[in-house]
Scaffold this motif. Structure first.
Motif, short mmCIF file in Angstrom:
data_model
loop_
_atom_site.label_atom_id
_atom_site.label_comp_id
_atom_site.label_asym_id
_atom_site.label_seq_id
_atom_site.Cartn_x
_atom_site.Cartn_y
_atom_site.Cartn_z
N ILE A 89 0.85 -1.21 0.00
CA ILE A 89 0.00 0.00 0.00
C ILE A 89 0.87 1.25 0.00
O ILE A 89 0.64 2.20 -0.75
CB ILE A 89 -0.94 0.02 1.22
N GLY A 90 1.90 1.24 0.85
CA GLY A 90 2.81 2.38 0.92
C GLY A 90 3.51 2.63 -0.40
O GLY A 90 3.63 3.79 -0.85
N LEU A 91 3.97 1.58 -1.06
CA LEU A 91 4.63 1.72 -2.36
C LEU A 91 3.67 2.29 -3.41
O LEU A 91 4.06 3.13 -4.23
CB LEU A 91 5.18 0.36 -2.82
N ASN A 92 2.42 1.84 -3.36
CA ASN A 92 1.42 2.38 -4.30
C ASN A 92 1.11 3.85 -4.03
O ASN A 92 0.95 4.64 -4.95
CB ASN A 92 0.13 1.56 -4.23
N LEU A 93 1.03 4.21 -2.76
CA LEU A 93 0.77 5.60 -2.41
C LEU A 93 1.91 6.51 -2.88
O LEU A 93 1.69 7.66 -3.27
CB LEU A 93 0.59 5.75 -0.89
N LEU A 94 3.12 5.99 -2.85
CA LEU A 94 4.28 6.75 -3.32
C LEU A 94 4.43 6.68 -4.84
O LEU A 94 5.34 7.28 -5.40
CB LEU A 94 5.55 6.20 -2.66
N LYS A 95 3.53 5.93 -5.49
CA LYS A 95 3.52 5.76 -6.94
C LYS A 95 4.80 5.13 -7.46
O LYS A 95 5.25 5.39 -8.58
CB LYS A 95 3.27 7.11 -7.64
N ILE A 96 5.40 4.27 -6.61
CA ILE A 96 6.58 3.52 -7.02
C ILE A 96 6.15 2.26 -7.77
O ILE A 96 6.81 1.83 -8.71
CB ILE A 96 7.42 3.14 -5.78
N THR A 97 5.04 1.69 -7.34
CA THR A 97 4.51 0.47 -7.96
C THR A 97 3.01 0.61 -8.21
O THR A 97 2.38 1.57 -7.76
CB THR A 97 4.74 -0.75 -7.05
N LYS A 98 2.44 -0.38 -8.90
CA LYS A 98 0.99 -0.48 -9.08
C LYS A 98 0.56 -1.90 -8.74
O LYS A 98 0.01 -2.62 -9.57
CB LYS A 98 0.59 -0.10 -10.50
N ILE A 99 0.86 -2.29 -7.52
CA ILE A 99 0.55 -3.65 -7.07
C ILE A 99 -0.96 -3.79 -6.88
O ILE A 99 -1.60 -2.93 -6.27
CB ILE A 99 1.28 -3.96 -5.75
N ARG A 100 -1.53 -4.89 -7.40
CA ARG A 100 -2.96 -5.15 -7.21
C ARG A 100 -3.16 -5.77 -5.81
O ARG A 100 -3.30 -6.98 -5.67
CB ARG A 100 -3.49 -6.06 -8.32
N ILE A 101 -3.20 -4.91 -4.83
CA ILE A 101 -3.24 -5.37 -3.44
C ILE A 101 -4.52 -6.14 -3.15
O ILE A 101 -4.52 -7.12 -2.40
CB ILE A 101 -3.12 -4.17 -2.48
N GLY A 102 -5.62 -5.72 -3.76
CA GLY A 102 -6.89 -6.41 -3.55
C GLY A 102 -6.79 -7.88 -3.89
O GLY A 102 -7.39 -8.73 -3.21
N ASN A 103 -6.04 -8.21 -4.93
CA ASN A 103 -5.90 -9.60 -5.35
C ASN A 103 -4.97 -10.40 -4.45
O ASN A 103 -4.82 -11.61 -4.62
CB ASN A 103 -5.43 -9.68 -6.80
N LEU A 104 -4.31 -9.71 -3.51
CA LEU A 104 -3.48 -10.41 -2.52
C LEU A 104 -4.22 -10.61 -1.20
O LEU A 104 -3.72 -11.31 -0.32
CB LEU A 104 -2.19 -9.61 -2.26
N LEU A 105 -5.38 -9.99 -1.07
CA LEU A 105 -6.12 -10.07 0.19
C LEU A 105 -6.47 -11.50 0.63
O LEU A 105 -6.48 -11.78 1.84
CB LEU A 105 -7.40 -9.24 0.12
N PRO A 106 -6.77 -12.43 -0.29
CA PRO A 106 -7.07 -13.81 0.16
C PRO A 106 -5.95 -14.45 0.96
O PRO A 106 -6.19 -15.42 1.68
CB PRO A 106 -7.32 -14.55 -1.16
#
Length: 234
Positions: A202-219
């Motif tokens: 989440i932190g990396l996405n907020l910093l716009k370093i990555t675009k990780i699909r965090i939702g798909n990691l929630l399981p």
């Protein structure tokens, strides 16, 4: 009252979000810098949690299995659709994306984490709401800042927070009948490790370093209990 801590947490998020609405007109460069600050703080929190793991293979397998399940059932897409649907009820079409982004980002930050699980378990098992009340105060301030940058979509994150923590708290009233305390303590450590890595993302996405699909990691937050159980058997 089993849900007292969860409800206080929800009230704090709503209060913080409403206060944040008064600061949405600040210049864009201030918002950008503030968001970078939030991203860095979220990274630190996630790393502190991730380093608590004692069995790295459990964390790895949980993330791998969780990612496969998440991609298969399109969790991220579903969260975005839900956020967009909520936004469509309160905004024009052009603003839907902003509301969805605020809802999803805030929900992930507030739901993923050791305090959510441990606090809810304490509420259900011991009737101790101190952790969730503390989390509520923190979430309130984070909601305030997030709202100034992501808009009022942040306030809707209170729904998944209450459902998630409330369900754990209610389940915890019976969980000691099914699981020994030693297993529960070890599981929480590994769950904290998995959750910590998701918060890092989440932190990396907020910093716009990555675009990780965090939702798909929630399981992975669900598969960790199966992986940890199997590891204990082996």
């Amino acid at each position: 009252m089993v849900l007292y801590g969860t409800l206080v947490n929800g009230v704090c998020i709503i209060a913080g979000s409403l206060l944040g609405l008064f600061f949405t007109k600040i210049p864009e460069r201030y918002k950008e810098t503030v968001m970078h600050g939030i991203g860095l703080a979220v990274l630190l929190i996630g790393l502190q949690m991730a380093f608590t793991t004692e069995i790295i293979v459990v964390v790895l397998l949980s993330l791998l299995t969780g990612a496969i399940i998440g991609e298969f059932i399109h969790v991220e897409e579903g969260l975005n659709r839900l956020g967009a649907w909520i936004g469509s009820k309160f905004t024009t079409k052009n603003e839907n994306f902003s509301v969805a982004q605020g809802f999803v980002t805030a929900s992930l930050i507030f739901v993923i984490g050791a305090m959510s699980v441990i606090g809810a378990l304490d509420s259900g098992i011991r009737g101790d709401h101190e952790i969730l009340i503390t989390k509520g105060i923190i979430d309130g301030f984070v909601a305030l800042v997030l709202t100034t940058t992501l808009g009022f979509g942040v306030v809707f994150s209170v729904v998944p927070v209450i459902l998630y923590q409330g369900s754990i708290a209610l389940l915890a009233t019976q969980i000691t009948k099914w699981l020994p305390e030693s297993f529960l303590n070890g599981f929480i450590v590994e769950l904290t490790g998995v959750g910590g890595l998701l918060i890092v993302a989440i932190g990396l996405n907020l910093l716009k370093i990555t675009k990780i699909r965090i939702g798909n990691l929630l399981p992975s937050l669900a598969t960790v209990i199966i992986i940890y159980y199997l590891y204990q058997l082996i």
